[in-house]
Design a protein around this motif. Structure first.
Motif, PDB file in Angstrom:
ATOM      1  N   VAL A 116       0.789  -1.250  -0.112  1.00  0.00           N
ATOM      2  CA  VAL A 116      -0.034  -0.146   0.105  1.00  0.00           C
ATOM      3  C   VAL A 116       0.867   1.298   0.049  1.00  0.00           C
ATOM      4  N   ALA A 117       2.006   1.313   0.721  1.00  0.00           N
ATOM      5  CA  ALA A 117       2.893   2.290   0.838  1.00  0.00           C
ATOM      6  C   ALA A 117       3.355   2.460  -0.526  1.00  0.00           C
TER       7      ALA A 117
ATOM      8  N   LEU B  30       1.216   4.138  -2.912  1.00  0.00           N
ATOM      9  CA  LEU B  30       1.146   5.481  -2.609  1.00  0.00           C
ATOM     10  C   LEU B  30       2.315   6.228  -3.130  1.00  0.00           C
TER      11      LEU B  30
ATOM     12  N   ALA C 206       2.053   6.759  -7.133  1.00  0.00           N
ATOM     13  CA  ALA C 206       1.097   7.614  -7.222  1.00  0.00           C
ATOM     14  C   ALA C 206       1.504   8.942  -7.206  1.00  0.00           C
ATOM     15  N   TRP C 207       2.201   9.213  -6.160  1.00  0.00           N
ATOM     16  CA  TRP C 207       2.767  10.481  -5.718  1.00  0.00           C
ATOM     17  C   TRP C 207       3.815  10.872  -6.840  1.00  0.00           C
TER      18      TRP C 207
END
Length: 441
Positions: free
Chosen positions: A195-196, A199, A202-203
């Motif tokens: 999950v990290a 993210l 995505a960033w």
């Protein structure tokens, strides 16, 4: 990345061959019946529960994820509970360990932007004693590490394309999500890392990466929640990844004193809740209360215990417990405390299994030191280095709360080896540049 030259390809094949020969030779040297005598140990538990789990004979929720149980159980169902199944498991794990060597090569080559870095990483893992020893154990680590490294090897090229503003390969991220899901169902401690990582992608990639990141998370969630659905349908229990996190948090707060010691501590810390269930089948409420009482009763002692246990797990090489006999570390401490006599040094050198234990220490500390240097040297390539360094930070923070042993930190060993290989490759390249400059001058 530039294509491999013929010489580099030959070196890679040679290293993979050496890795396979070492692993298979070590596995064949072991007693193939010995794991079945491990009554009460992890190996015996995986073999027994895995065999019964395949046939649906386990009538309660198992505390671990299902992947390694399916792996160990399938070989036993095919070949019977005997030496043949153990041999098949060990040979398969040898191949998985060689795959880890190859994944480390791919990751280091991309991170270090040179085939040399990849070959050095492959060389470290190919001959590192801990990897040769670990793959022969009937434990989750070899399969888990191979899945984690395989997922990272799939994800890093996508991140590299984002750096160049190229198109995002959604298929690669979807496959990485599936592999990460299997890793989580092997060792649930991995649960939040994908999950990290999603993210972070995505960033880094912005709007162009959102669709691919959503696909990664969807596939990852589907794999992980399949185990949740199974346990809910069969047992009406909600399980995400695995059970047991409260036990590890409590053992982190109180220390590990064995199964009987744990029960005695729990009755002492949470007598009302623990005594309500004499069989201690559902211990979560008691474990949560006991953990809170242990922390609130001595917060400074708890903090020191967690930091010192984590530091000790980093400093103690994984694998030394496989060699019985007196502790070389304790003998060395005694030698230093008793005046460092020549006779004391001879006793240290003649300790049980001194040579293999020394090799484990040398490889472990060299990999750690060079790995930390590599993290610093790779700071300018942070988009590729961050997921790897982030896994180190993630697992470290997790075990700052949960109980930790050198075995639980073993999955970080290939990550440190990759950074170590990049550090050696950079120093090598700089020295070659200096020699070239001197020759031209």
């Amino acid at each position: 990345m530039t294509p491999l030259t013929r010489s580099e390809r030959r070196w890679l094949i040679a290293l993979l061959a050496v890795a396979l020969i070492l692993r298979v030779a070590y596995s064949l040297s072991l007693d193939a019946r010995e794991p079945y005598t491990d009554q009460g140990g992890d190996a015996g538990w995986y073999l027994d529960v895995g065999y019964r789990f395949i046939a649906g004979e386990v009538g309660v929720v198992v505390p671990s994820g299902p992947v390694y149980l399916l792996f160990a159980g399938a070989w036993q169902r095919l070949l019977g509970q005997g030496a043949g199944a153990i041999l098949a498991i060990r040979v398969t794990q040898a191949l998985l360990s060689v795959a880890t060597v190859y994944f480390a090569y791919l990751i280091a080559r991309r991170l270090g932007e040179s085939a040399r870095a990849g070959l050095i990483a492959a060389g470290i893992l190919a001959v590192s004693p801990v990897f040769v020893l670990e793959q022969a154990q009937i434990l989750t680590e070899t399969l888990y590490v191979a899945l984690v490294m395989g997922g990272l090897a799939l994800a890093l090229p996508v991140i590299a394309r984002l750096r160049g503003m190229g198109p995002v390969r959604a298929g690669a991220l979807a496959l990485a999500g599936a592999v990460f899901g299997l890793a989580t169902l092997t060792r649930a401690v991995f649960l939040l890392y994908p999950v990290a990582l999603a993210l972070f992608i995505a960033w880094l990639g912005g709007r162009q990466s959102l669709r691919a990141v959503a696909l990664l998370l969807a596939v990852y969630a589907a794999v992980v929640l399949s185990w949740t659905a199974y346990n809910w349908v069969r047992f009406r229990e909600v399980v995400i990844g695995a059970q047991g996190i409260t036990s590890f948090a409590y053992m982190g707060a109180r220390g590990w004193t064995g199964p009987q010691g744990l029960d005695a501590q729990l009755l002492e810390d949470a007598p009302e809740r623990a005594s309500q269930d004499p069989l201690l089948n559902d211990r979560d409420p008691a474990l949560v209360e006991g953990t809170w009482r242990a922390i609130s009763g001595d917060p400074l002692g708890y903090a020191w215990r967690r930091v010192s246990e984590l530091g000790g797990a980093y400093l103690q090489p994984h694998g030394t417990v496989l060699f019985p006999g007196e502790s070389v570390k304790e003998l060395a401490r005694g030698w230093l405390a008793d005046g460092r006599t020549f006779e004391g040094l001879i006793r240290v050198l003649r300790a049980d299994w001194f040579a293999p234990k020394l090799a484990l220490y040398l490889f472990h500390y060299a990999t750690l030191a060079l790995g930390v240097a590599g993290i610093w040297l790779m700071r300018r390539r942070w988009p590729l280095a961050a997921p790897l360094a982030g896994f180190i930070v993630y697992l470290t923070l997790i075990h700052l709360v949960l109980m930790v042993t050198p075995r639980y930190l073993f999955p970080l060993e290939p990550i440190f080896a990759i950074f170590a290989a990049c550090a050696v490759a950079i120093v090598w390249q700089r020295r070659e540049a200096q020699r070239t400059a001197r020759s031209a001058g």
